[in-house]
Design a protein around this motif. Structure first.
Motif, PDB file in Angstrom:
ATOM      1  N   ASP A 436       6.113  59.085  11.327  1.00 36.19           N
ATOM      2  CA  ASP A 436       6.532  59.981  10.254  1.00 36.19           C
ATOM      3  C   ASP A 436       7.998  59.718   9.952  1.00 36.19           C
ATOM      4  O   ASP A 436       8.880  60.172  10.672  1.00 36.19           O
ATOM      5  CB  ASP A 436       6.314  61.431  10.686  1.00 36.19           C
ATOM      6  N   GLY A 437       8.274  58.980   8.875  1.00 42.28           N
ATOM      7  CA  GLY A 437       9.646  58.632   8.533  1.00 42.28           C
ATOM      8  C   GLY A 437       9.793  57.135   8.344  1.00 42.28           C
ATOM      9  O   GLY A 437       8.819  56.384   8.299  1.00 42.28           O
ATOM     10  N   PHE A 438      11.050  56.696   8.228  1.00 40.23           N
ATOM     11  CA  PHE A 438      11.330  55.274   8.070  1.00 40.23           C
ATOM     12  C   PHE A 438      10.948  54.503   9.325  1.00 40.23           C
ATOM     13  O   PHE A 438      11.097  54.994  10.445  1.00 40.23           O
ATOM     14  CB  PHE A 438      12.822  55.045   7.818  1.00 40.23           C
ATOM     15  N   SER A 439      10.484  53.268   9.141  1.00 37.73           N
ATOM     16  CA  SER A 439      10.394  52.361  10.276  1.00 37.73           C
ATOM     17  C   SER A 439      11.814  52.003  10.695  1.00 37.73           C
ATOM     18  O   SER A 439      12.780  52.198   9.942  1.00 37.73           O
ATOM     19  CB  SER A 439       9.634  51.090   9.896  1.00 37.73           C
ATOM     20  N   LEU A 440      11.974  51.465  11.894  1.00 31.79           N
ATOM     21  CA  LEU A 440      13.315  51.143  12.379  1.00 31.79           C
ATOM     22  C   LEU A 440      14.003  50.136  11.468  1.00 31.79           C
ATOM     23  O   LEU A 440      15.202  50.259  11.179  1.00 31.79           O
ATOM     24  CB  LEU A 440      13.230  50.607  13.812  1.00 31.79           C
ATOM     25  N   THR A 441      13.260  49.160  10.987  1.00 27.90           N
ATOM     26  CA  THR A 441      13.838  48.169  10.071  1.00 27.90           C
ATOM     27  C   THR A 441      14.353  48.833   8.800  1.00 27.90           C
ATOM     28  O   THR A 441      15.421  48.468   8.273  1.00 27.90           O
ATOM     29  CB  THR A 441      12.795  47.101   9.728  1.00 27.90           C
ATOM     30  N   ASP A 442      13.634  49.821   8.300  1.00 27.04           N
ATOM     31  CA  ASP A 442      14.012  50.459   7.043  1.00 27.04           C
ATOM     32  C   ASP A 442      15.169  51.443   7.204  1.00 27.04           C
ATOM     33  O   ASP A 442      15.848  51.760   6.219  1.00 27.04           O
ATOM     34  CB  ASP A 442      12.805  51.167   6.435  1.00 27.04           C
ATOM     35  N   ILE A 443      15.403  51.933   8.432  1.00 26.55           N
ATOM     36  CA  ILE A 443      16.531  52.844   8.656  1.00 26.55           C
ATOM     37  C   ILE A 443      17.838  52.192   8.247  1.00 26.55           C
ATOM     38  O   ILE A 443      18.741  52.857   7.712  1.00 26.55           O
ATOM     39  CB  ILE A 443      16.600  53.267  10.142  1.00 26.55           C
ATOM     40  N   VAL A 444      17.957  50.891   8.469  1.00 27.18           N
ATOM     41  CA  VAL A 444      19.222  50.200   8.211  1.00 27.18           C
ATOM     42  C   VAL A 444      19.200  49.426   6.891  1.00 27.18           C
ATOM     43  O   VAL A 444      20.131  48.670   6.600  1.00 27.18           O
ATOM     44  CB  VAL A 444      19.569  49.245   9.372  1.00 27.18           C
ATOM     45  N   ALA A 445      18.145  49.639   6.082  1.00 28.24           N
ATOM     46  CA  ALA A 445      18.026  48.916   4.818  1.00 28.24           C
ATOM     47  C   ALA A 445      17.831  49.817   3.614  1.00 28.24           C
ATOM     48  O   ALA A 445      17.905  49.349   2.473  1.00 28.24           O
ATOM     49  CB  ALA A 445      16.863  47.923   4.893  1.00 28.24           C
ATOM     50  N   HIS A 462      10.619  63.195   3.782  1.00 29.65           N
ATOM     51  CA  HIS A 462      11.936  63.779   4.031  1.00 29.65           C
ATOM     52  C   HIS A 462      12.989  63.151   3.121  1.00 29.65           C
ATOM     53  O   HIS A 462      12.945  61.967   2.808  1.00 29.65           O
ATOM     54  CB  HIS A 462      12.347  63.557   5.485  1.00 29.65           C
ATOM     55  N   ASN A 463      13.952  63.975   2.730  1.00 31.84           N
ATOM     56  CA  ASN A 463      15.064  63.470   1.934  1.00 31.84           C
ATOM     57  C   ASN A 463      16.273  63.105   2.786  1.00 31.84           C
ATOM     58  O   ASN A 463      17.030  62.204   2.445  1.00 31.84           O
ATOM     59  CB  ASN A 463      15.473  64.517   0.885  1.00 31.84           C
ATOM     60  N   ASP A 464      16.459  63.798   3.901  1.00 33.84           N
ATOM     61  CA  ASP A 464      17.599  63.544   4.780  1.00 33.84           C
ATOM     62  C   ASP A 464      17.135  62.658   5.925  1.00 33.84           C
ATOM     63  O   ASP A 464      16.560  63.128   6.898  1.00 33.84           O
ATOM     64  CB  ASP A 464      18.176  64.859   5.313  1.00 33.84           C
ATOM     65  N   ASN A 465      17.386  61.346   5.802  1.00 28.63           N
ATOM     66  CA  ASN A 465      16.850  60.393   6.759  1.00 28.63           C
ATOM     67  C   ASN A 465      17.897  59.822   7.715  1.00 28.63           C
ATOM     68  O   ASN A 465      17.553  59.014   8.578  1.00 28.63           O
ATOM     69  CB  ASN A 465      16.180  59.236   6.014  1.00 28.63           C
ATOM     70  N   CYS A 466      19.156  60.232   7.560  1.00 29.75           N
ATOM     71  CA  CYS A 466      20.227  59.706   8.418  1.00 29.75           C
ATOM     72  C   CYS A 466      20.177  58.180   8.445  1.00 29.75           C
ATOM     73  O   CYS A 466      20.325  57.551   9.509  1.00 29.75           O
ATOM     74  CB  CYS A 466      20.125  60.262   9.832  1.00 29.75           C
ATOM     75  N   SER A 467      19.947  57.583   7.304  1.00 28.72           N
ATOM     76  CA  SER A 467      19.787  56.136   7.211  1.00 28.72           C
ATOM     77  C   SER A 467      20.903  55.541   6.361  1.00 28.72           C
ATOM     78  O   SER A 467      21.704  56.262   5.761  1.00 28.72           O
ATOM     79  CB  SER A 467      18.418  55.803   6.603  1.00 28.72           C
ATOM     80  N   TRP A 468      20.949  54.232   6.298  1.00 26.33           N
ATOM     81  CA  TRP A 468      21.979  53.528   5.530  1.00 26.33           C
ATOM     82  C   TRP A 468      21.438  52.164   5.132  1.00 26.33           C
ATOM     83  O   TRP A 468      20.407  51.720   5.635  1.00 26.33           O
ATOM     84  CB  TRP A 468      23.275  53.423   6.314  1.00 26.33           C
ATOM     85  N   ASN A 469      22.130  51.478   4.212  1.00 28.07           N
ATOM     86  CA  ASN A 469      21.555  50.239   3.675  1.00 28.07           C
ATOM     87  C   ASN A 469      22.454  49.023   3.797  1.00 28.07           C
ATOM     88  O   ASN A 469      22.111  47.950   3.315  1.00 28.07           O
ATOM     89  CB  ASN A 469      21.139  50.437   2.209  1.00 28.07           C
ATOM     90  N   ASN A 470      23.634  49.172   4.417  1.00 33.50           N
ATOM     91  CA  ASN A 470      24.557  48.045   4.593  1.00 33.50           C
ATOM     92  C   ASN A 470      24.944  47.402   3.269  1.00 33.50           C
ATOM     93  O   ASN A 470      25.116  46.179   3.174  1.00 33.50           O
ATOM     94  CB  ASN A 470      23.958  47.012   5.546  1.00 33.50           C
ATOM     95  N   GLY A 471      25.066  48.211   2.244  1.00 30.61           N
ATOM     96  CA  GLY A 471      25.634  47.739   0.986  1.00 30.61           C
ATOM     97  C   GLY A 471      24.649  47.429  -0.112  1.00 30.61           C
ATOM     98  O   GLY A 471      25.032  47.378  -1.287  1.00 30.61           O
ATOM     99  N   GLU A 473      20.551  48.369  -1.411  1.00 30.94           N
ATOM    100  CA  GLU A 473      19.333  49.141  -1.166  1.00 30.94           C
ATOM    101  C   GLU A 473      18.121  48.219  -1.176  1.00 30.94           C
ATOM    102  O   GLU A 473      17.852  47.521  -2.157  1.00 30.94           O
ATOM    103  CB  GLU A 473      19.174  50.227  -2.237  1.00 30.94           C
ATOM    104  N   GLY A 474      17.406  48.194  -0.085  1.00 35.16           N
ATOM    105  CA  GLY A 474      16.176  47.426  -0.021  1.00 35.16           C
ATOM    106  C   GLY A 474      16.377  45.966   0.329  1.00 35.16           C
ATOM    107  O   GLY A 474      17.378  45.575   0.948  1.00 35.16           O
ATOM    108  N   PRO A 475      15.431  45.114  -0.064  1.00 36.64           N
ATOM    109  CA  PRO A 475      15.466  43.697   0.317  1.00 36.64           C
ATOM    110  C   PRO A 475      16.738  43.005  -0.145  1.00 36.64           C
ATOM    111  O   PRO A 475      17.301  43.322  -1.193  1.00 36.64           O
ATOM    112  CB  PRO A 475      14.228  43.120  -0.385  1.00 36.64           C
ATOM    113  N   SER A 476      17.177  42.038   0.650  1.00 42.13           N
ATOM    114  CA  SER A 476      18.375  41.269   0.328  1.00 42.13           C
ATOM    115  C   SER A 476      18.227  39.861   0.878  1.00 42.13           C
ATOM    116  O   SER A 476      17.601  39.650   1.924  1.00 42.13           O
ATOM    117  CB  SER A 476      19.616  41.940   0.925  1.00 42.13           C
ATOM    118  N   ASP A 477      18.809  38.917   0.180  1.00 44.61           N
ATOM    119  CA  ASP A 477      18.856  37.526   0.652  1.00 44.61           C
ATOM    120  C   ASP A 477      20.235  37.150   1.163  1.00 44.61           C
ATOM    121  O   ASP A 477      20.449  36.004   1.565  1.00 44.61           O
ATOM    122  CB  ASP A 477      18.464  36.564  -0.487  1.00 44.61           C
ATOM    123  N   ASP A 478      21.155  38.110   1.149  1.00 43.04           N
ATOM    124  CA  ASP A 478      22.523  37.847   1.586  1.00 43.04           C
ATOM    125  C   ASP A 478      22.557  37.721   3.107  1.00 43.04           C
ATOM    126  O   ASP A 478      22.242  38.689   3.820  1.00 43.04           O
ATOM    127  CB  ASP A 478      23.424  38.988   1.127  1.00 43.04           C
TER     128      ASP A 478
END
Length: 657
Positions: A436-445, A462-471, A473-478
């Motif tokens: 129930d919630g983000f997978s661990l990979t998605d917590i940081v993405a 849930h709206n408050d997920n205590c998550s972040w995206n490192n700059g 949102e979502g998939p990145s090739d950087d």
């Protein structure tokens, strides 16, 4: 098997085979009549027998010349008085609540909820069968701080290339060596199987082209879902035996708080048709109480519900060898008309039942009813899912100010929650991600949820997920962003493995499973939730295995006693908290809202471990205490110089020079 003469005693609920026939018994308080309907293999009704009213809501009949394999269902007549909670409808075929096996999965159809519409062709039939020989009550010991592995059977095994196709997605898949070896390499203490009892899809899913992927919408409590267990309880028994042979316990995630009969517009499948007013909680106007968010709430303060719950638990222990249970929305079990009580009869009966004496009990300690948040309030025998640990670990690594002290409290066992009444041991189940919630990979993405695929305009979850995206949102090739996300994911994993209490890891988090930012993927029985064994993050898997092995071999991490502060760690249950310079942390250090790094030291001099946490973005050198032995790297990335890379958790261990 009893002979028919012995049925003068109070009958066993359900279908019981005797010499010469089968006795059917069911509790249907307020019903005026109950019939059992028998069916052949073509689903045609072959006979109908009226049950005798034995009083106190119990109905029973002995049917001669019937045996194992017979297929049946009940029909109950009585008042149709919705304002009083009564919804009897003899046109509805009802599944026996005590059925051990059903012949097909439940499939939602609007006719299931139409008053007066016959549903015999729509409803699974219960199958009469002998119980298996009872298994011994002894269970293998599990370390109190072991790793619990939350496992959705279908999603975990459906794409596994080393499992025969016919067994993928079923409990049989768990018996194959590749699955067991994966669990052993993670030093899993017990798998926690997400619900395996037969469930039905919520009625709004089919028009959206969706189906229930989690199983938290059960109809039966004993009968397994045929999609997961084509062979019934024997399939679960075989899976448990294979896991036990590998030293792995099995916990069932059980849903004893509501059923798939939903609200008043939902299907009539079993309990509603037998005695809606008895089995579900209602207010004074006869309206269903919805403390679960699923449309109904089981009346766990009533003996009929309590008996059914206990029968289901005993069934899984004696017939399959189950080691314990995780209770979804567990406060429901302790609710009555006045709210929740840890001394409620349902909870006491579970704790005191002799068949369940060695069973592990784990509460999800919240529901959505009044006073529904009960973290820390269950009895001493219960472990509890700790969402404070989940959120505080996430928030610490997200970089929230002022979280260092609370993060350390979670590492130490959350004594502020579980230390009530002078308790010396934690009952916490620590986790950073769950189904129930983000997978661990998605917590940081992902900083926000992306549940558009659920068909509810992203309103659910849930709206408050205590998550972040490192700059981004979502998939990145950087490469830089990907490296930062991987470092953060590993920091979350290492923090979990460094914490006191039982720990829970959700299947796939160890190798990079993503749900595309969906934090409520209950309706995604598709590639979004299926674990893709062809796209494993091998480096993360190796990292997780290394930490799992270190934790499993270190009693300093698997003990359940709370960690107490010490200026220098003096025994297994004291922790020294040090600055990077090696000085004891003071009040000023803890109050430093921007503190980036500290070290936790556990154990006696010469036998200690030191774990450094660096949530900063620059490398920091940590000075370890003077040692009569030698500090040596113990986990991936640790080095002899005490250098801690940015966004990292490293561990050293004292060993003789």
């Amino acid at each position: 098997m009893r002979d028919s003469a012995s049925f003068d005693a109070p009958p066993t609920r359900g279908a019981e085979i005797a010499d010469g026939g089968v006795r059917f018994s069911v509790e249907a308080p307020s019903a005026t009549s109950v019939h059992v309907c028998l069916y052949d293999d073509s689903d045609a009704e072959t006979a109908r027998h009226r049950l005798s009213d034995l009083g106190n809501g119990l109905f029973s009949v002995f049917v001669a010349d019937l045996g194992e394999g017979a297929r049946y269902g009940f029909r109950a007549d009585g008042p149709w008085q919705p304002d009083k909670g009564h919804r009897f409808d003899p046109s509805k075929l009802l599944v026996d609540p005590y059925a051990r096996r059903i012949d097909r999965p439940f499939v939602y159809d609007p006719r299931l909820g139409e008053h007066g519409t016959d549903t015999a062709e729509l409803v699974p039939k219960a199958i009469v069968e002998h119980p298996l020989a009872a298994l011994p009550a002894e269970r293998p010991d599990r370390e109190p701080g072991g790793l619990i592995y939350e496992l959705p059977v279908r999603a975990f095994t459906l794409l596994h290339p080393d499992i025969p196709r016919a067994d993928r997605g079923t409990l049989r898949a768990l018996t194959y060596p590749p699955v067991i070896e994966h669990l052993r390499a993670l030093h899993v203490s017990a798998v926690e199987l997400m619900p395996v009892a037969a469930w039905i899809d919520e009625r709004h899913l089919a028009p959206l082209g969706l189906s229930n992927a989690w199983g938290y919408n059960p109809v039966t409590m004993l009968a397994l879902d045929p999609r997961l267990a084509p062979g019934g309880i024997a399939d679960l028994r075989a899976a448990v035996a294979a896991l036990h042979a590998a030293g792995i316990g099995v916990i069932l995630d059980v849903v004893f708080n509501h059923t798939g009969e939903s609200d008043t517009g939902g299907p009539t499948l079993s309990l509603r048709g037998l005695s809606n007013a008895t089995y579900y909680r209602h207010d004074a106007n006869g309206t269903l109480i919805n403390d679960t968010g699923c449309g109904n709430t089981l009346a766990c303060d009533r003996p009929e519900v309590q008996d059914l719950v206990l029968a289901a638990m005993r069934h899984f222990v004696t017939q399959a060898g189950i080691d314990g249970f995780r209770f979804d929305l567990a406060p429901i079990l302790g609710r009555n008309g006045h709210g929740f009580s840890a001394e409620a009869q349902m909870l006491r009966r579970i704790e005191q039942d002799p068949v369940l004496a060695t069973s592990l009990l784990i509460a999800e300690p919240w529901d959505i009813g009044p006073g529904g948040y009960q973290l820390g309030n269950f009895g001493p025998r219960w472990l509890e899912w700790n969402d404070h640990a989940r959120d505080d670990i996430r928030r610490f690594w997200r970089g929230d100010a002022g979280l260092t002290g609370m993060f350390a409290t979670r590492l130490a066992g959350s004594s502020n929650i579980f230390g009530k009444g002078g308790a010396s041991r934690t009952r916490s189940v620590n986790f950073v991600a769950a189904h129930d919630g983000f997978s661990l990979t998605d917590i940081v993405a992902y900083e926000t949820k992306h549940n558009e695929a659920n068909g509810e305009d992203n309103r659910d979850g849930h709206n408050d997920n205590c998550s972040w995206n490192n700059g981004v949102e979502g998939p990145s090739d950087d490469p830089a962003i990907l490296a930062a996300r991987e470092a953060d994911a590993r920091a979350l994993i290492a923090s979990l493995f460094a914490s006191r209490g039982a720990i829970l890891l959700t299947a796939g988090d160890e190798f990079g499973h993503s749900q595309g930012g969906n934090n409520n993927a209950y309706a995604q029985d598709n590639a979004l939730t299926w674990r893709d064994w062809g796209k494993i993050n091998e480096d993360r898997l190796a990292f997780t295995r290394a930490w799992a092995e270190f934790r499993a071999k270190s009693e300093l991490l698997t003990r359940s006693e709370f960690l107490e502060d010490a200026t220098d760690a003096g025994d297994q249950d004291h922790a020294a908290w040090l600055t990077p310079e090696g000085e004891p942390m003071t009040a000023g250090h803890w109050e430093d809202g921007d503190r980036k790094c500290f070290t936790m030291v556990l154990g006696k001099p010469g036998e200690r471990i030191a774990i450094a946490f660096n949530r900063g973005h620059t490398e920091i050198r940590c000075r370890l205490p003077a040692s009569p032995a030698s500090w040596r790297p113990a986990t991936p990335g640790a080095n002899a110089e005490g250098l801690v890379p940015p966004r990292a958790v490293l561990c050293w261990q004292e060993r003789p020079a």
